[in-house]
Design a protein around this motif. Structure first.
Motif, short mmCIF file in Angstrom:
data_model
loop_
_atom_site.label_atom_id
_atom_site.label_comp_id
_atom_site.label_asym_id
_atom_site.label_seq_id
_atom_site.Cartn_x
_atom_site.Cartn_y
_atom_site.Cartn_z
N GLN A 26 -4.43 -0.35 8.64
CA GLN A 26 -5.15 -1.42 8.92
C GLN A 26 -6.00 -1.79 7.54
O GLN A 26 -6.40 -0.94 6.58
N TRP A 27 -5.94 -3.16 7.10
CA TRP A 27 -6.64 -3.55 6.08
C TRP A 27 -8.27 -3.46 6.27
O TRP A 27 -8.64 -3.68 7.27
N GLY A 155 -3.68 -0.85 4.66
CA GLY A 155 -2.85 -1.63 5.36
C GLY A 155 -1.83 -2.33 4.25
O GLY A 155 -1.24 -3.28 4.72
N ARG A 193 5.57 -8.69 8.80
CA ARG A 193 4.17 -8.97 8.41
C ARG A 193 3.08 -7.94 9.14
O ARG A 193 2.12 -8.07 9.58
N CYS A 195 2.14 -5.32 7.49
CA CYS A 195 1.12 -5.21 6.58
C CYS A 195 0.57 -6.15 5.59
O CYS A 195 1.17 -7.31 5.91
N LYS A 196 -0.65 -5.80 5.19
CA LYS A 196 -1.09 -6.83 4.49
C LYS A 196 -0.51 -7.20 3.38
O LYS A 196 -0.18 -8.51 2.87
N HIS A 197 0.01 -6.35 2.45
CA HIS A 197 1.22 -6.72 1.41
C HIS A 197 2.02 -5.57 1.34
O HIS A 197 1.95 -4.51 1.82
N ALA A 282 -7.33 -9.18 -0.38
CA ALA A 282 -6.67 -9.57 0.72
C ALA A 282 -5.52 -10.67 0.61
O ALA A 282 -4.66 -10.93 1.10
N GLU A 283 -5.77 -11.56 -0.61
CA GLU A 283 -4.81 -12.61 -0.74
C GLU A 283 -3.97 -12.03 -2.22
O GLU A 283 -2.90 -12.85 -2.15
#
Length: 311
Positions: A26-27, A155, A193, A195-197, A282-283
């Motif tokens: 998890q992120w 994450g 998806r 994963c966050k990245h 996050a981005e």
């Protein structure tokens, strides 16, 4: 688990025991890691002699530089999540006379890295040979851990690849097929998806500047390059980090950031001996290359905060 006498956890079972997947799926918040490449003990003398096929019977300068890198990393606050070395750990090819001592000395230096900062090893062409064999890859696995594997941190899914299998797998075709099949499964996870990245580490860059550049010793050949770029792009891979070039380079192909970092050891261009700091928000994935001297003498906490704010 590490074997008796190991100084660090090695990847095995196609994952890295330093991170427990259940706790890392998890992120939570932004974090950063350090990327280095090509300490390549022995190359500096070989390069000075103009004979890179020479194994290099001296590597005192590479020892000093890698010690400097370890000390600089240890000073960082907060600590990086991990320190990844993107291949060519030593210069001596499999079976050459100085390889054992180069490996022994590199392990001795890396022992000085803070135990709370896991080490992640990526195989390079000098680590397993320009035309790798199953025997050479097995030696690498026994020395440094799996030649390809995945792990999760906060994450984010990280994939470590054996890029030499994309250059010449003629002596171990079954091993390339196994990595291909494994990679497809990992990319399917990224594409869903979960994963966050998703980020890739490999030694040889896909490309140095543009995805359509001509074939070169320092990149992956066009047909395989395009296949990998397409697979990575479709799966949503954000960045590929590599070394091999001994200079900083890289570029984008659509949203895929191909990052080529210069060496801790021998420089083949105008860059300085250094490391790359990679901030994951996050981005975005934001990165900067620092000379060892700057990392050693100055704190980079303000830079880290600036990179995090770029979110």
């Amino acid at each position: 688990m590490s074997e008796k006498g190991d100084i660090f956890l090695r990847a095995r079972g196609r994952t890295l025991d330093a991170f427990h997947e259940e706790a890392e799926l998890q992120w939570k918040s932004p974090f950063y890691f350090i990327q280095g490449a090509d300490p390549q003990f022995g190359l500096m003398k070989a390069w000075a002699l103009g004979d890179c096929n020479y194994g290099g019977d001296e590597w005192e300068e590479e020892i000093r530089l890698t010690e400097q890198a370890a000390k600089a990393i240890n000073k960082l606050n907060p600590k990086p999540k991990f320190f990844v070395l993107c291949g060519d750990l030593v210069h001596g090819m499999p079976g050459t006379v100085w390889r054992e001592n180069q490996t022994k000395d590199l392990k001795k230096v890396l022992k000085e890295v803070d135990k709370e900062i896991p080490l992640v090893f990526v195989s390079g062409n000098h680590d397993i040979g320009n035309v790798p064999t199953s025997e050479a890859i097995e030696e690498y696995r026994c020395t440094w851990g799996d030649d390809y594997f995945s792990f999760w941190v906060g994450g984010v899914l990280f994939l470590v690849l054996n890029s030499q299998l994309y250059v010449d797998s003629s002596k171990c075709p079954s091993l390339k097929l196994a990595q291909d099949q494994w990679l497809d499964i990992q990319l399917a996870t990224a594409k869903q998806r979960m994963c966050k990245h998703a980020i890739v580490f490999q030694h040889i860059p896909l490309f140095l500047k543009t995805a359509d550049e001509e074939d070169d010793y320092f990149n992956i050949s066009k047909p395989i390059r395009q296949e990998l770029v397409d697979k990575f792009t479709e799966a949503g891979i954000k960045a590929v980090f590599s070394g091999h070039y001994h200079r900083n380079a890289g570029g984008f192909c659509n949203d895929l950031d191909m990052v080529v970092s210069s060496a801790i050891g021998c420089q083949l261009g105008e860059d300085t001996h250094g490391l790359r700091v990679v901030v994951v928000t996050a981005e975005k994935i934001v990165h900067r290359y620092y000379s060892l001297n700057k990392l050693s003498s100055e704190g980079i906490e303000e830079d880290l905060m600036d990179m995090i704010k770029q979110e």
